[in-house]
Design an enzyme around this catalytic site. Structure first.
Site, PDB file in Angstrom:
ATOM      1  N   ASP A 110       0.631  -1.037  -0.174  1.00 55.30           N
ATOM      2  CA  ASP A 110      -0.361  -0.596  -0.016  1.00 55.30           C
ATOM      3  C   ASP A 110       1.048   1.053  -0.091  1.00 55.30           C
ATOM      4  O   ASP A 110       0.781   2.271  -0.523  1.00 55.30           O
ATOM      5  CB  ASP A 110      -0.797   0.350   1.324  1.00 55.30           C
ATOM      6  CG  ASP A 110      -2.018  -1.109   1.594  1.00 55.30           C
ATOM      7  OD1 ASP A 110      -2.555  -1.008   0.858  1.00 55.30           O
ATOM      8  OD2 ASP A 110      -1.317  -2.033   1.591  1.00 55.30           O
ATOM      9  N   GLU A 133      -5.758   7.203  -0.344  1.00 54.23           N
ATOM     10  CA  GLU A 133      -5.904   6.017   1.250  1.00 54.23           C
ATOM     11  C   GLU A 133      -4.585   6.296   2.026  1.00 54.23           C
ATOM     12  O   GLU A 133      -5.245   6.581   3.218  1.00 54.23           O
ATOM     13  CB  GLU A 133      -6.599   4.605   0.964  1.00 54.23           C
ATOM     14  CG  GLU A 133      -6.568   3.845   2.374  1.00 54.23           C
ATOM     15  CD  GLU A 133      -7.179   2.882   1.454  1.00 54.23           C
ATOM     16  OE1 GLU A 133      -7.566   2.245   0.075  1.00 54.23           O
ATOM     17  OE2 GLU A 133      -7.455   1.228   2.020  1.00 54.23           O
ATOM     18  N   ASP A 174      -6.807   5.073  -4.559  1.00 52.06           N
ATOM     19  CA  ASP A 174      -6.570   3.393  -3.934  1.00 52.06           C
ATOM     20  C   ASP A 174      -5.584   2.831  -5.264  1.00 52.06           C
ATOM     21  O   ASP A 174      -5.099   2.383  -5.322  1.00 52.06           O
ATOM     22  CB  ASP A 174      -7.856   3.113  -4.233  1.00 52.06           C
ATOM     23  CG  ASP A 174      -7.663   1.844  -2.449  1.00 52.06           C
ATOM     24  OD1 ASP A 174      -7.234   1.457  -2.432  1.00 52.06           O
ATOM     25  OD2 ASP A 174      -8.979   1.609  -2.662  1.00 52.06           O
ATOM     26  N   LEU A 176      -4.127   0.248  -3.427  1.00 57.02           N
ATOM     27  CA  LEU A 176      -3.954  -0.966  -3.143  1.00 57.02           C
ATOM     28  C   LEU A 176      -5.436  -1.421  -2.652  1.00 57.02           C
ATOM     29  O   LEU A 176      -6.225  -1.472  -1.519  1.00 57.02           O
ATOM     30  CB  LEU A 176      -3.255  -1.567  -2.312  1.00 57.02           C
ATOM     31  CG  LEU A 176      -2.930  -3.161  -1.928  1.00 57.02           C
ATOM     32  CD1 LEU A 176      -1.651  -3.398  -1.769  1.00 57.02           C
ATOM     33  CD2 LEU A 176      -3.956  -4.291  -2.099  1.00 57.02           C
ATOM     34  N   THR A 179      -7.133  -5.021   0.381  1.00 56.02           N
ATOM     35  CA  THR A 179      -5.916  -5.413   1.012  1.00 56.02           C
ATOM     36  C   THR A 179      -5.957  -6.172   1.789  1.00 56.02           C
ATOM     37  O   THR A 179      -4.744  -7.010   1.498  1.00 56.02           O
ATOM     38  CB  THR A 179      -5.720  -4.104   1.641  1.00 56.02           C
ATOM     39  OG1 THR A 179      -5.046  -2.583   1.306  1.00 56.02           O
ATOM     40  CG2 THR A 179      -4.078  -4.173   2.418  1.00 56.02           C
ATOM     41  N   HIS A 245     -16.357  -7.519   4.925  1.00 48.81           N
ATOM     42  CA  HIS A 245     -16.580  -6.183   5.162  1.00 48.81           C
ATOM     43  C   HIS A 245     -18.534  -6.217   4.608  1.00 48.81           C
ATOM     44  O   HIS A 245     -18.716  -5.397   4.044  1.00 48.81           O
ATOM     45  CB  HIS A 245     -16.569  -5.044   4.614  1.00 48.81           C
ATOM     46  CG  HIS A 245     -14.891  -4.367   5.149  1.00 48.81           C
ATOM     47  ND1 HIS A 245     -13.806  -5.107   3.983  1.00 48.81           N
ATOM     48  CD2 HIS A 245     -14.580  -3.961   6.139  1.00 48.81           C
ATOM     49  CE1 HIS A 245     -13.173  -4.938   4.255  1.00 48.81           C
ATOM     50  NE2 HIS A 245     -12.339  -4.412   5.411  1.00 48.81           N
ATOM     51  N   GLY A 268     -12.639  -6.324  -2.566  1.00 49.54           N
ATOM     52  CA  GLY A 268     -12.003  -5.434  -3.360  1.00 49.54           C
ATOM     53  C   GLY A 268     -13.419  -4.465  -4.218  1.00 49.54           C
ATOM     54  O   GLY A 268     -13.968  -5.486  -5.125  1.00 49.54           O
ATOM     55  N   LYS A 272     -14.847  -6.352  -7.981  1.00 48.92           N
ATOM     56  CA  LYS A 272     -17.033  -5.808  -7.948  1.00 48.92           C
ATOM     57  C   LYS A 272     -17.414  -5.177  -8.916  1.00 48.92           C
ATOM     58  O   LYS A 272     -17.847  -5.816  -9.781  1.00 48.92           O
ATOM     59  CB  LYS A 272     -16.950  -6.160  -6.552  1.00 48.92           C
ATOM     60  CG  LYS A 272     -17.113  -6.857  -6.159  1.00 48.92           C
ATOM     61  CD  LYS A 272     -17.576  -7.028  -4.734  1.00 48.92           C
ATOM     62  CE  LYS A 272     -17.091  -6.185  -3.423  1.00 48.92           C
ATOM     63  NZ  LYS A 272     -15.807  -6.867  -2.865  1.00 48.92           N
ATOM     64  N   ASP A 300     -12.303   3.764  -2.616  1.00 47.97           N
ATOM     65  CA  ASP A 300     -12.219   2.753  -3.198  1.00 47.97           C
ATOM     66  C   ASP A 300     -13.554   2.414  -4.263  1.00 47.97           C
ATOM     67  O   ASP A 300     -13.315   1.621  -5.087  1.00 47.97           O
ATOM     68  CB  ASP A 300     -13.067   2.115  -2.055  1.00 47.97           C
ATOM     69  CG  ASP A 300     -12.322   1.262  -0.936  1.00 47.97           C
ATOM     70  OD1 ASP A 300     -10.659   0.991  -0.831  1.00 47.97           O
ATOM     71  OD2 ASP A 300     -12.339   2.393   0.379  1.00 47.97           O
TER      72      ASP A 300
HETATM   73  N1  LIG Z   1     -17.038  -0.657   6.423  1.00 45.35           N
HETATM   74  C1  LIG Z   1     -16.165  -0.432   5.761  1.00 45.35           C
HETATM   75  N2  LIG Z   1     -15.348   0.129   6.516  1.00 45.35           N
HETATM   76  C2  LIG Z   1     -13.762   0.810   6.094  1.00 45.35           C
HETATM   77  N3  LIG Z   1     -13.561   0.173   4.734  1.00 45.35           N
HETATM   78  C3  LIG Z   1     -14.731  -0.674   4.053  1.00 45.35           C
HETATM   79  C4  LIG Z   1     -15.631  -1.031   4.689  1.00 45.35           C
HETATM   80  N4  LIG Z   1     -16.297  -1.946   3.735  1.00 45.35           N
HETATM   81  C5  LIG Z   1     -15.570  -1.518   3.002  1.00 45.35           C
HETATM   82  N5  LIG Z   1     -14.563  -0.481   2.748  1.00 45.35           N
HETATM   83  C6  LIG Z   1     -13.250  -0.896   1.843  1.00 45.35           C
HETATM   84  O1  LIG Z   1     -14.000  -1.235   0.870  1.00 45.35           O
HETATM   85  C7  LIG Z   1     -12.575  -1.898  -0.108  1.00 45.35           C
HETATM   86  C8  LIG Z   1     -13.578  -2.680  -0.416  1.00 45.35           C
HETATM   87  O2  LIG Z   1     -14.180  -4.399   0.643  1.00 45.35           O
HETATM   88  P1  LIG Z   1     -14.596  -5.370   0.201  1.00 45.35           P
HETATM   89  O3  LIG Z   1     -13.028  -5.834  -0.621  1.00 45.35           O
HETATM   90  O4  LIG Z   1     -14.351  -5.802   1.414  1.00 45.35           O
HETATM   91  O5  LIG Z   1     -16.018  -5.011  -0.583  1.00 45.35           O
HETATM   92  C9  LIG Z   1     -12.013  -1.607   0.388  1.00 45.35           C
HETATM   93  O6  LIG Z   1     -10.819  -0.982   0.545  1.00 45.35           O
HETATM   94  P2  LIG Z   1      -8.956  -1.323   1.134  1.00 45.35           P
HETATM   95  O7  LIG Z   1      -8.397  -3.195   0.148  1.00 45.35           O
HETATM   96  O8  LIG Z   1      -8.334  -0.009   0.037  1.00 45.35           O
HETATM   97  O9  LIG Z   1      -8.745  -0.913   2.156  1.00 45.35           O
HETATM   98  C10 LIG Z   1     -12.380  -2.194   1.957  1.00 45.35           C
HETATM   99  O10 LIG Z   1     -11.090  -1.592   3.382  1.00 45.35           O
HETATM  100 MG   LIG Z   2      -9.608   0.868  -0.535  1.00 45.01          MG
END
Ligand SMILES: Nc1ncnc2c1ncn2[C@@H]1O[C@H](COP(=O)(O)O)[C@@H](OP(=O)(O)O)[C@H]1O
Ligand SMILES: [Mg+2]
EC number: 3.1.3.7
Length: 359
Positions: A110, A133, A174, A176, A179, A245, A268, A272, A300
Site C-alpha cells: 500500500d 487512502e 486507491d 491497493l 488489502t 466487510h 475489492g 466487483k 474505493d
Molecule cells: N465498512 C467498511 N469500512 C471501511 N472500509 C471499508 C468498509 N467496507 C469496505 N471497505 C473498503 O472498501 C474496499 C472494498 O471492500 P471489500 O473488499 O470488503 O468489498 C476495501 O478497501 P481497501 O482494501 O483499499 O482497504 C475495504 O477496506
Molecule cells: Mg481501498
C-alpha cells in the site's frame, strides 16, 4: 549641461524609465504565461519535455492528459504491489478498526504504491487536489516525471483534449484495493485505482489489476477501453458482495431478489465493478449487480463509479442518491452498482435499511 547641448529634464527621465519598466514587465509576464500554457494545454501530446502538465497557480487541466497519467500511475503503483507480494515481506500493520470492528490493514505494498502513484500525479498536476487512502510522507518525496506521452489507445478513443479548471478537479487514489485479500495472497481481487472527479462528479476512472496486468479505463463523454456485456439477468441476478466487510448484505440481497439469485462473495471494490463488465481477464468472475451495505470510502468506489457512468451504468447509494466526490472521505448509505438495467427500479425493490435494521 548634457553633451551636444541637450538638457535632460529630471521629470522626463523619470517618466521614460517608468515607461521602460512597464514595457519590460509586460513582455516578461506574457513570456512566462506562454511557457505555462505550453506545458499545460497547447503542447503536442507525446512531443513535450518532461515537466508539469498544468500551471502551478491553477489554470486549466486537460482530462485526456490526466487519463494518460492516471493509467501510468495505476500501472506503476501496481508494479510496487506485485513486487512486495512476490518478496513475501509485506510488513503488515493495522491502521485501526473499521466501524464494524474489522482490522483496517496496511502493508508495504500500500505504502510504496501510494508513493509512486501520488508523486506521479502530483508532479504532473501540481495544482489539483489529490485525496489518497494512505498517508503521504513529505520527507520521502519522489519526483517522477511524466514524459507527456499519451498512449495510442487513449488518442484513438479520446480524439481531442478536454480542458477543465484545475480547481474543479478532485483526484482519488486507491494504491491497493483489497488489502485484506492481498495479505491472504488472494491476488486476483487486488487492484490499483485512480479517479478524477470534476465538481464532485466522477468523470474518469482507471482500475488496474497488477497480477494479470489488465487495465480498464473510461472517461465520461470521452471513450473507454472496456464495455458492458450484451445482457444482464435482472430477475435472478448474480450479486457480487464483499467477503470481508459484508455486514447484512447477503440477507438484503436474497430478501430483495429471492433465493434463486446467486451471491458471489469477492474482495475489492475495483474487482466487483469489473465483475459487471465485459473483461477479458480469465481470473475475473462475472456478476449482474454489485451491492454493499456498510460504510465505504470514496477512493474505493470513485474509479468504478466513473467507469460505470461512462458506459451508461450507475453507482448510487442504496436509496438511489448520486455520490459526490468532494468533501468527506466516506459514504454512509451503502452502494448499488448496475449496468444495462433499470437502476431506479432496482432501488425501489431494495428495502429501507434504516427501517429493517440491515445496515
Ligand atoms: N465498512 C467498511 N469500512 C471501511 N472500509 C471499508 C468498509 N467496507 C469496505 N471497505 C473498503 O472498501 C474496499 C472494498 O471492500 P471489500 O473488499 O470488503 O468489498 C476495501 O478497501 P481497501 O482494501 O483499499 O482497504 C475495504 O477496506
Ligand atoms: Mg481501498
Amino acid at each position: 549641461m548634457a553633451p551636444m547641448g541637450i538638457r535632460l529634464s529630471p521629470l522626463g527621465v523619470a517618466v521614460f524609465c517608468l515607461l521602460g519598466l512597464g514595457v519590460l514587465y509586460h513582455l516578461y509576464s506574457g513570456f512566462l504565461a506562454g511557457r505555462f500554457s505550453l506545458f499545460g494545454l497547447g503542447g503536442e501530446p507525446g512531443g513535450g519535455a518532461a515537466g508539469p502538465a498544468a500551471a502551478a497557480d491553477g489554470g486549466a487541466v486537460d482530462l485526456r492528459e490526466m487519463l494518460a497519467v492516471a493509467v501510468l500511475a495505476a500501472v506503476r503503483g501496481g508494479d510496487e504491489v506485485r513486487r512486495v507480494r512476490e518478496s513475501n515481506v509485506l510488513h503488515e500493520k493495522s491502521k485501526g478498526k473499521t466501524r464494524e470492528g474489522a482490522e483496517d490493514k496496511m502493508t508495504s505494498g500500500d505504502v510504496l504504491s501510494n508513493r509512486k502513484m501520488f508523486y506521479l500525479l502530483k508532479t504532473a498536476f501540481p495544482s489539483v487536489q489529490i485525496n489518497t487512502e494512505e498517508h503521504v510522507d513529505a520527507a520521502d518525496q519522489e519526483v517522477i516525471l511524466w514524459d507527456h506521452k499519451i498512449p495510442e489507445d487513449i488518442l484513438k478513443e479520446v480524439s481531442a483534449p478536454k480542458e477543465v479548471p484545475a480547481e474543479s478537479v478532485t483526484v482519488w487514489i486507491d494504491p491497493l484495493d483489497a488489502t485484506q485479500e492481498y495479505t491472504e495472497d488472494l491476488r486476483k481481487y487486488v487492484t490499483t485505482m485512480v479517479c478524477v472527479a470534476v465538481n464532485g462528479k466522477p468523470v474518469l476512472g482507471v482500475i488496474h489489476k497488477p497480477f494479470s496486468e489488465y487495465t480498464a479505463w473510461a472517461m465520461v463523454d470521452g471513450g473507454s477501453n472496456v464495455k458492458a456485456r450484451p445482457s444482464y439477468n435482472e430477475k435472478t441476478p448474480k450479486i457480487v458482495v464483499s467477503r470481508s466487510h459484508s455486514g447484512m448484505v447477503k440477507q438484503v440481497a436474497l430478501q430483495t431478489f429471492g433465493n434463486q439469485s446467486t451471491i458471489i462473495p469477492a474482495g475489492g471494490a475495483g474487482y466487483k465493478v469489473l465483475a459487471l463488465l465485459d473483461v477479458p481477464d480469465k481470473s475475473q468472475e462475472k456478476a449482474d449487480l454489485y451491492i454493499h451495505v456498510t460504510y465505504i470510502k470514496k477512493w474505493d468506489i470513485c474509479a468504478g463509479n466513473a467507469i460505470l457512468r461512462a458506459l451508461g451504468g450507475h453507482m448510487t447509494t442504496l436509496s438511489g442518491e448520486e455520490i459526490s466526490y468532494t468533501g468527506s472521505d466516506g459514504i454512509e448509505g451503502g452502494l448499488l452498482a448496475s449496468i444495462g438495467m433499470n437502476h431506479q427500479a432496482l432501488v425501489r425493490k431494495l428495502p429501507d435499511l434504516e427501517k429493517t435494521g440491515h445496515k
